[in-house]
Design a protein around this motif. Structure first.
Motif, short mmCIF file in Angstrom:
data_model
loop_
_atom_site.label_atom_id
_atom_site.label_comp_id
_atom_site.label_asym_id
_atom_site.label_seq_id
_atom_site.Cartn_x
_atom_site.Cartn_y
_atom_site.Cartn_z
N ILE A 1 -18.25 56.43 -11.94
CA ILE A 1 -18.40 56.37 -10.48
C ILE A 1 -17.44 57.40 -9.90
O ILE A 1 -16.24 57.35 -10.18
N ILE A 2 -17.97 58.34 -9.12
CA ILE A 2 -17.13 59.41 -8.61
C ILE A 2 -16.97 59.26 -7.09
O ILE A 2 -17.95 59.16 -6.37
N LEU A 3 -15.72 59.23 -6.65
CA LEU A 3 -15.44 59.09 -5.22
C LEU A 3 -15.17 60.46 -4.62
O LEU A 3 -14.28 61.19 -5.09
N THR A 4 -15.95 60.81 -3.59
CA THR A 4 -15.73 62.08 -2.91
C THR A 4 -15.52 61.80 -1.42
O THR A 4 -15.84 60.72 -0.94
N GLY A 5 -15.02 62.81 -0.72
CA GLY A 5 -14.81 62.65 0.72
C GLY A 5 -13.57 63.42 1.15
O GLY A 5 -12.79 63.90 0.32
N GLU B 1 -11.52 45.94 1.36
CA GLU B 1 -12.35 44.96 0.65
C GLU B 1 -13.83 45.16 0.96
O GLU B 1 -14.69 45.07 0.10
N GLU B 2 -14.08 45.44 2.24
CA GLU B 2 -15.46 45.65 2.67
C GLU B 2 -16.06 46.89 1.99
O GLU B 2 -17.20 46.88 1.52
N ILE B 3 -15.27 47.92 1.95
CA ILE B 3 -15.73 49.18 1.34
C ILE B 3 -16.00 48.99 -0.15
O ILE B 3 -17.04 49.40 -0.68
N ILE B 4 -15.05 48.34 -0.82
CA ILE B 4 -15.20 48.09 -2.26
C ILE B 4 -16.45 47.24 -2.50
O ILE B 4 -17.21 47.50 -3.43
N GLY B 5 -16.62 46.22 -1.65
CA GLY B 5 -17.78 45.34 -1.79
C GLY B 5 -19.08 46.12 -1.70
O GLY B 5 -20.00 45.92 -2.50
N GLU B 6 -19.13 47.04 -0.73
CA GLU B 6 -20.35 47.84 -0.57
C GLU B 6 -20.62 48.68 -1.82
O GLU B 6 -21.74 48.73 -2.32
N ILE B 7 -19.58 49.33 -2.31
CA ILE B 7 -19.77 50.22 -3.46
C ILE B 7 -20.11 49.40 -4.71
O ILE B 7 -21.08 49.70 -5.41
N GLY C 1 -21.37 46.53 -4.89
CA GLY C 1 -22.68 45.91 -4.74
C GLY C 1 -23.80 46.85 -5.16
O GLY C 1 -24.81 46.43 -5.71
N ILE C 2 -23.60 48.12 -4.89
CA ILE C 2 -24.65 49.09 -5.23
C ILE C 2 -24.53 49.59 -6.66
O ILE C 2 -25.48 49.56 -7.42
N VAL C 3 -23.32 50.04 -7.02
CA VAL C 3 -23.22 50.67 -8.34
C VAL C 3 -22.60 49.80 -9.42
O VAL C 3 -22.77 50.06 -10.59
N GLY C 4 -21.84 48.77 -9.00
CA GLY C 4 -21.11 48.01 -10.01
C GLY C 4 -21.69 46.66 -10.33
O GLY C 4 -21.19 45.96 -11.19
N GLY C 5 -22.74 46.26 -9.61
CA GLY C 5 -23.28 44.92 -9.75
C GLY C 5 -23.65 44.57 -11.17
O GLY C 5 -23.27 43.52 -11.68
N GLU C 6 -24.35 45.48 -11.81
CA GLU C 6 -24.80 45.19 -13.17
C GLU C 6 -23.63 44.97 -14.11
O GLU C 6 -23.63 44.06 -14.91
N LYS C 7 -22.60 45.81 -13.95
CA LYS C 7 -21.46 45.69 -14.86
C LYS C 7 -20.72 44.38 -14.65
O LYS C 7 -20.37 43.70 -15.59
N GLU C 8 -20.51 44.02 -13.34
CA GLU C 8 -19.79 42.78 -13.06
C GLU C 8 -20.52 41.59 -13.67
O GLU C 8 -19.92 40.73 -14.28
N ARG D 1 -20.44 70.71 -7.96
CA ARG D 1 -21.46 69.72 -7.58
C ARG D 1 -22.39 69.42 -8.76
O ARG D 1 -22.79 68.29 -8.98
N MET D 2 -22.69 70.45 -9.53
CA MET D 2 -23.53 70.25 -10.72
C MET D 2 -22.79 69.34 -11.72
O MET D 2 -23.37 68.45 -12.31
N LEU D 3 -21.49 69.61 -11.88
CA LEU D 3 -20.69 68.82 -12.82
C LEU D 3 -20.59 67.37 -12.36
O LEU D 3 -20.67 66.44 -13.17
N LEU D 4 -20.44 67.17 -11.05
CA LEU D 4 -20.36 65.81 -10.52
C LEU D 4 -21.63 65.03 -10.85
O LEU D 4 -21.59 63.88 -11.26
N LYS D 5 -22.76 65.68 -10.66
CA LYS D 5 -24.05 65.02 -10.96
C LYS D 5 -24.12 64.60 -12.42
O LYS D 5 -24.60 63.52 -12.74
N GLU D 6 -23.63 65.47 -13.28
CA GLU D 6 -23.65 65.15 -14.72
C GLU D 6 -22.71 63.99 -15.05
O GLU D 6 -22.95 63.22 -15.96
N LEU D 7 -21.63 63.90 -14.26
CA LEU D 7 -20.60 62.91 -14.56
C LEU D 7 -20.99 61.48 -14.18
O LEU D 7 -20.45 60.53 -14.72
N GLY D 8 -21.88 61.33 -13.22
CA GLY D 8 -22.27 59.97 -12.86
C GLY D 8 -22.77 59.81 -11.44
O GLY D 8 -23.36 60.72 -10.87
N THR D 9 -22.50 58.63 -10.87
CA THR D 9 -22.95 58.31 -9.52
C THR D 9 -21.91 58.79 -8.51
O THR D 9 -20.74 58.39 -8.58
#
Ligand code: S3P
Length: 184
Positions: free
Chosen positions: A8-12, A161-167, A169-176, A93-101
């Motif tokens: 999971i890659i965090l950008t911004g 907490e809200e931000i983590i929950g959103e992320i 929920g989308i990308v980590g749900g399966e793993k949890e 940007r190409m490398l980020l795509k290869e690295l994950g979500t």
């Protein structure tokens, strides 16, 4: 894209909360956190400000690309927090795509200013009028962050907490769910 990794890659932008979100997400998902700025500082034995002063922004950008390439060689899933300017290079940007979500933490200029006023560790904001520079850079960068992202999360006015929950929920749900199932 069969060989895309599952990090999971965090950008911004600077001050969007990538580091704090990364730390909390890493606890929640029980994955290791790696931060490209810290990786570069460790490799170079110098701070980001010293690198900018010695090798300029271009030198630093080359180091960011090298850091991403080294992460591609790393086994396992990680949370990767990135420097705010890293997605501006097409190669990155190409490398980020290869690295994950890729998760884009979108933030307003006002929030960045409030969080970073008085900070002297971001060479790009050491200007007479930092707010003007934040606005100028955000205007250039936001469309690029957006285009490079799989998921965009607005961070203004939300607690972590809200931000983590959103992320999660989308990308980590399966793993949890998988972890919970194997705990008992
Ligand atoms: C930069 C952001 C910084 C750091 C460097 C350049 C940028 O990282 O990589 O000062 O160009 O926006 P953070 O986003 O973690 O502050």
């Amino acid at each position: 894209m069969s060989d895309r990794k599952k990090n999971i890659i965090l950008t911004g932008f600077m001050g969007s909360g990538k580091t704090t979100v990364g730390i909390r997400l890493s606890y929640r998902l029980r994955q290791q956190l790696v931060d490209t700025d810290r990786l570069i500082e460790k490799e170079e034995g110098r701070s980001i400000s010293e690198i900018f002063a010695g090798q300029g922004e271009e030198g630093f950008r080359r180091m960011e690309t090298a850091a991403l390439k080294s992460l591609l060689e790393t086994e396992g899933e990680q949370i990767i927090s990135t420097g705010g300017g890293l997605p501006m290079r097409e190669e990155n940007r190409m490398l980020l795509k290869e690295l994950g979500t890729v998760v884009f933490l979108r933030v307003s200029a006002e929030t960045v200013y409030e969080r970073l006023k008085g900070d002297d560790t971001r060479p790009l904001l050491q200007k007479e009028n930092p707010m003007e520079e934040i606005r100028r850079l955000l205007e250039i960068r936001n469309p690029v962050y957006q285009a490079a992202a799989d998921i965009t999360v607005d961070v203004d006015g939300k607690d972590f907490e809200e931000i983590i929950g959103e992320i999660a929920g989308i990308v980590g749900g399966e793993k949890e769910t998988a972890d919970e199932n194997t705990c008992d």
